[in-house]
Design a protein around this motif. Structure first.
Motif, PDB file in Angstrom:
ATOM      1  N   SER A  26      -1.125 -25.349  48.650  1.00 15.27           N
ATOM      2  CA  SER A  26      -2.167 -24.379  49.028  1.00 15.27           C
ATOM      3  C   SER A  26      -1.633 -22.946  48.911  1.00 15.27           C
ATOM      4  CB  SER A  26      -2.626 -24.639  50.464  1.00 15.27           C
ATOM      5  OG  SER A  26      -1.555 -24.358  51.331  1.00 15.27           O
ATOM      6  N   LYS A  27      -0.296 -22.830  48.838  1.00 18.98           N
ATOM      7  CA  LYS A  27       0.304 -21.478  48.758  1.00 18.98           C
ATOM      8  C   LYS A  27       0.270 -20.917  47.329  1.00 18.98           C
ATOM      9  CE  LYS A  27       2.171 -20.533  52.933  1.00 18.98           C
ATOM     10  NZ  LYS A  27       3.229 -21.343  53.504  1.00 18.98           N
ATOM     11  N   ILE A  28      -0.094 -21.777  46.350  1.00 18.91           N
ATOM     12  CA  ILE A  28      -0.049 -21.295  44.957  1.00 18.91           C
ATOM     13  C   ILE A  28      -1.254 -20.406  44.656  1.00 18.91           C
ATOM     14  CG2 ILE A  28      -0.088 -21.977  42.529  1.00 18.91           C
ATOM     15  CD1 ILE A  28       1.539 -24.323  43.154  1.00 18.91           C
ATOM     16  N   THR A  29      -0.955 -19.182  44.255  1.00 23.33           N
ATOM     17  CA  THR A  29      -2.006 -18.238  43.865  1.00 23.33           C
ATOM     18  C   THR A  29      -1.631 -17.747  42.460  1.00 23.33           C
ATOM     19  OG1 THR A  29      -0.738 -16.366  44.659  1.00 23.33           O
ATOM     20  CG2 THR A  29      -2.231 -17.401  46.252  1.00 23.33           C
ATOM     21  N   PRO A  30      -2.522 -17.031  41.776  1.00 25.44           N
ATOM     22  CA  PRO A  30      -2.130 -16.494  40.461  1.00 25.44           C
ATOM     23  C   PRO A  30      -0.850 -15.665  40.557  1.00 25.44           C
ATOM     24  CG  PRO A  30      -4.472 -16.202  40.825  1.00 25.44           C
ATOM     25  CD  PRO A  30      -3.927 -16.766  42.095  1.00 25.44           C
ATOM     26  N   MET A  31      -0.687 -14.964  41.685  1.00 24.94           N
ATOM     27  CA  MET A  31       0.510 -14.123  41.853  1.00 24.94           C
ATOM     28  C   MET A  31       1.780 -14.976  41.918  1.00 24.94           C
ATOM     29  SD  MET A  31       0.666 -11.027  41.621  1.00 24.94           S
ATOM     30  CE  MET A  31       2.208 -10.175  41.473  1.00 24.94           C
ATOM     31  N   THR A  32       1.665 -16.182  42.499  1.00 23.69           N
ATOM     32  CA  THR A  32       2.836 -17.071  42.583  1.00 23.69           C
ATOM     33  C   THR A  32       3.280 -17.446  41.164  1.00 23.69           C
ATOM     34  OG1 THR A  32       1.568 -18.088  44.356  1.00 23.69           O
ATOM     35  CG2 THR A  32       3.683 -19.064  43.860  1.00 23.69           C
ATOM     36  N   VAL A  33       2.294 -17.719  40.312  1.00 23.58           N
ATOM     37  CA  VAL A  33       2.621 -18.102  38.939  1.00 23.58           C
ATOM     38  C   VAL A  33       3.318 -16.940  38.233  1.00 23.58           C
ATOM     39  CG1 VAL A  33       1.666 -18.906  36.751  1.00 23.58           C
ATOM     40  CG2 VAL A  33       0.596 -19.596  38.899  1.00 23.58           C
ATOM     41  N   VAL A  34       2.767 -15.743  38.434  1.00 20.56           N
ATOM     42  CA  VAL A  34       3.355 -14.562  37.805  1.00 20.56           C
ATOM     43  C   VAL A  34       4.793 -14.364  38.299  1.00 20.56           C
ATOM     44  CG1 VAL A  34       3.196 -12.054  37.750  1.00 20.56           C
ATOM     45  CG2 VAL A  34       1.147 -13.425  37.450  1.00 20.56           C
ATOM     46  N   ASN A  35       5.004 -14.551  39.599  1.00 20.34           N
ATOM     47  CA  ASN A  35       6.353 -14.377  40.143  1.00 20.34           C
ATOM     48  C   ASN A  35       7.315 -15.423  39.598  1.00 20.34           C
ATOM     49  OD1 ASN A  35       5.601 -12.174  41.635  1.00 20.34           O
ATOM     50  ND2 ASN A  35       5.157 -13.346  43.477  1.00 20.34           N
ATOM     51  N   ALA A  36       6.810 -16.650  39.428  1.00 20.51           N
ATOM     52  CA  ALA A  36       7.687 -17.715  38.902  1.00 20.51           C
ATOM     53  C   ALA A  36       8.076 -17.403  37.457  1.00 20.51           C
ATOM     54  CB  ALA A  36       6.980 -19.058  38.984  1.00 20.51           C
ATOM     55  N   LEU A  37       7.123 -16.886  36.693  1.00 19.79           N
ATOM     56  CA  LEU A  37       7.435 -16.511  35.312  1.00 19.79           C
ATOM     57  C   LEU A  37       8.452 -15.369  35.272  1.00 19.79           C
ATOM     58  CD1 LEU A  37       4.156 -16.413  33.199  1.00 19.79           C
ATOM     59  CD2 LEU A  37       6.356 -17.312  32.502  1.00 19.79           C
ATOM     60  N   GLY A  38       8.233 -14.390  36.128  1.00 19.24           N
ATOM     61  CA  GLY A  38       9.158 -13.247  36.194  1.00 19.24           C
ATOM     62  C   GLY A  38      10.559 -13.722  36.541  1.00 19.24           C
ATOM     63  N   GLN A  39      10.642 -14.637  37.518  1.00 17.15           N
ATOM     64  CA  GLN A  39      11.941 -15.168  37.934  1.00 17.15           C
ATOM     65  C   GLN A  39      12.585 -15.939  36.782  1.00 17.15           C
ATOM     66  OE1 GLN A  39      13.840 -14.619  40.392  1.00 17.15           O
ATOM     67  NE2 GLN A  39      15.340 -16.237  40.104  1.00 17.15           N
ATOM     68  N   CYS A  40      11.776 -16.688  36.042  1.00 19.06           N
ATOM     69  CA  CYS A  40      12.295 -17.460  34.901  1.00 19.06           C
ATOM     70  C   CYS A  40      12.907 -16.508  33.869  1.00 19.06           C
ATOM     71  CB  CYS A  40      11.148 -18.273  34.321  1.00 19.06           C
ATOM     72  SG  CYS A  40      11.417 -18.873  32.670  1.00 19.06           S
ATOM     73  N   PHE A  41      12.194 -15.434  33.564  1.00 18.57           N
ATOM     74  CA  PHE A  41      12.691 -14.483  32.562  1.00 18.57           C
ATOM     75  C   PHE A  41      13.969 -13.805  33.014  1.00 18.57           C
ATOM     76  CE2 PHE A  41      10.201 -13.841  28.826  1.00 18.57           C
ATOM     77  CZ  PHE A  41       9.265 -14.819  29.035  1.00 18.57           C
ATOM     78  N   PHE A  42      13.950 -13.306  34.271  1.00 18.91           N
ATOM     79  CA  PHE A  42      15.122 -12.579  34.750  1.00 18.91           C
ATOM     80  C   PHE A  42      16.324 -13.521  34.809  1.00 18.91           C
ATOM     81  CE2 PHE A  42      17.892 -10.391  37.734  1.00 18.91           C
ATOM     82  CZ  PHE A  42      17.821  -9.098  37.249  1.00 18.91           C
ATOM     83  N   SER A  43      16.105 -14.729  35.353  1.00 20.26           N
ATOM     84  CA  SER A  43      17.265 -15.591  35.564  1.00 20.26           C
ATOM     85  C   SER A  43      17.839 -16.119  34.249  1.00 20.26           C
ATOM     86  CB  SER A  43      16.935 -16.730  36.526  1.00 20.26           C
ATOM     87  OG  SER A  43      16.024 -17.609  35.941  1.00 20.26           O
ATOM     88  N   LEU A  44      17.012 -16.249  33.215  1.00 19.77           N
ATOM     89  CA  LEU A  44      17.587 -16.721  31.944  1.00 19.77           C
ATOM     90  C   LEU A  44      18.059 -15.555  31.069  1.00 19.77           C
ATOM     91  CD1 LEU A  44      15.132 -19.622  30.946  1.00 19.77           C
ATOM     92  CD2 LEU A  44      17.370 -19.813  32.003  1.00 19.77           C
ATOM     93  N   SER A  45      18.015 -14.334  31.597  1.00 18.98           N
ATOM     94  CA  SER A  45      18.425 -13.123  30.849  1.00 18.98           C
ATOM     95  C   SER A  45      17.603 -12.944  29.568  1.00 18.98           C
ATOM     96  CB  SER A  45      19.906 -13.154  30.452  1.00 18.98           C
ATOM     97  OG  SER A  45      20.732 -13.257  31.548  1.00 18.98           O
ATOM     98  N   LEU A  46      16.304 -13.214  29.640  1.00 18.95           N
ATOM     99  CA  LEU A  46      15.473 -13.042  28.442  1.00 18.95           C
ATOM    100  C   LEU A  46      15.004 -11.592  28.338  1.00 18.95           C
ATOM    101  CD1 LEU A  46      13.227 -16.242  28.845  1.00 18.95           C
ATOM    102  CD2 LEU A  46      15.247 -15.969  27.416  1.00 18.95           C
TER     103      LEU A  46
END
Ligand code: PHE
Length: 455
Positions: A216-236
């Motif tokens: 229930s905590k998943i919002t569009p913003m959560t998805v955006v944050n997860a993508l941002g975290q994916c990019f930053f953490s993989l150094s893309l």
């Protein structure tokens, strides 16, 4: 490109690439984001982003680098001469410079905390009689170490000199050797810390929270944050993977390498979760204690202060953080050094000095954002936060879109395919999927992050 600019061994190239990926993004940003975005639900989204998108974008960057065998600007000029695509690479270099400016400051803090754990100063006279007193004590330490004008500048300068020392050694004797030593140590330290925190009384509540998703905590913003975290953490999107791709020998299996790097990065994030959430649950620390600077520089010292072996755990943890940050800054500075060497024909030594020495005043100014320069703001943000926001939220997605659109549509035909199959000598089963992601899915999704961040 001369052979001493290629990574020497398979293990070495994986250690160096994992070293770049594993940094403050995994150890500091990940738990804070997970906490703010609903725990396990965020973790699942982050895992999906890595496998659905991250690995493919990583492969696009590796292919570009190895296909053109030069720095992240020259590569575009070599593959598409006379076109403006080199601007994408130039934006990657700029992003790396901006990130290095503020990241060196945080690396300086980690070194400072490591040093003060060694000397015992961090815990000398700690008042743990009640949580308010402990909070106050460690906030005071943070004020002394991080928010004072002089100490952070000294440690930032020290960190820049350490980076200079490593980078002057070159790709094989500097970056590869450092990563070969630090990465295994980092994993061992993390596992030891995990065992310590998981055995604390009440730790299981934290594990349960970390692993039970609340959808229930998943919002569009959560998805955006997860993508941002994916990019930053993989150094893309920083030009790093293009530069490192150029250092991969021709027989390196890119698909396998990218999957290993992604899995190791994910593993570190999971282990960090198993260190932090049980510890925080065990001592009933409040939610806000996980945000920003507080998590690493106040909450965790407070946790260490309450368990037997305080100084040892603190030394190990801050060493871990420093090692992770060092292997990341080395990679972002290598992007600049490779450019100076390839474009202007500079010697390694000169390129290292030209890339790193200007960072001294820039990072010093950044570190003053929390003290003397607190009042100096750009668009309402202090210098540190401004650089962080512009580079992470705007430049990384822009560069990543540029790379995907270029590789997907404009690069010489078949570049991605021939790189993934090592010129047709091996089979890569995911080629079709990677091409689909790079052409369609990644540009659309990354553009969404960018626009959402703006809004
Ligand atoms: N993946 C790195 C991290 O998580 C991102 C980074 C690389 C940041 C290089 C700075 C320099 O920290």
């Amino acid at each position: 490109m001369s052979t001493n600019r290629l990574f020497k061994s398979k293990v070495g190239l994986i250690a160096a690439t994992v070293g770049s990926a594993v940094g403050l993004g995994n150890i500091w940003r990940f738990p804070a984001e997970t906490q703010a975005n609903g725990g396990a639900a965020f973790l699942l989204l982050y895992i999906c982003c890595i496998f659905m998108l991250g690995i493919s974008v990583m492969l696009a960057e590796f292919s570009l680098g190895r296909g053109g065998r030069s720095d992240s600007v020259t590569v575009f000029n070599k593959l598409s001469p006379g076109k403006s695509w080199w601007l994408v690479g130039a934006a990657g270099i700029l992003a790396s410079c901006l990130i290095a400016c503020f990241y060196m400051v945080v690396e300086g803090w980690t070194l400072q905390y490591f040093w003060n754990s060694l000397t015992g100063d961090l815990y000398a006279g700690a008042d743990l009689s009640n949580s308010a007193a402990a909070d106050e004590f460690f906030t005071g330490k943070m004020t002394d170490y991080i928010f004072s004008p002089l100490q952070p500048v000294i440690f930032t300068a020290l960190v820049i000199l350490i980076n200079l020392g490593v980078l002057m050694g070159g790709v094989q004797k500097g970056i590869e050797r450092l990563s070969n030593v630090l990465m295994p140590v980092l994993f061992v330290v993390l596992v030891v810390l995990c065992c310590v925190t998981l055995s604390l009384p009440g730790a299981s509540a934290g594990v349960e929270w970390f692993l039970s998703p609340d959808f229930s905590k998943i919002t569009p913003m959560t998805v955006v944050n997860a993508l941002g975290q994916c990019f930053f953490s993989l150094s893309l999107g920083m030009g790093i993977l293009i530069t490192y791709g150029a250092y991969y020998p021709s027989d390196t299996r890119l698909t396998r390498t990218s999957v290993i790097v992604a899995c190791m990065t994910l593993l570190v994030a999971l282990l960090v979760g198993f260190v932090i959430f049980p510890a925080v649950a065990s001592f009933g620390l409040s939610d806000h204690s996980l945000r920003g600077v507080t998590l690493v520089f106040q909450t965790l010292p407070e946790v260490f202060a309450r368990i037997p072996g305080t100084q040892l755990w603190s030394i190990l943890f801050f060493f871990l953080l420093f090692a992770a940050a060092l292997t990341s800054t080395v990679s972002s500075t290598e992007v600049i050094i490779a450019f100076l060497q390839d474009k202007f024909g500079m010697s390694r030594l000169k390129a290292c000095c030209v890339a790193l020495l200007p960072l001294l005043p820039c990072s010093a100014l950044c570190s003053l954002s929390f003290s003397s320069l607190r009042g100096f703001t750009i668009f309402g943000l202090n210098l540190f936060d401004f650089l962080d926001t512009v580079s992470t939220n705007i430049m990384l997605p822009l560069v990543a879109i540029g790379v995907c659109v270029y590789i997907g549509w404009f690069a010489p035909r078949g570049l991605l395919k021939s790189q993934l199959s090592n010129e047709g000598t091996i089979r890569s089963r995911i080629t079709g999927f990677v091409i689909f992601v790079v052409r369609y899915l990644a540009p659309v999704l990354i553009a969404t992050i960018l626009i959402t961040n703006f809004i």
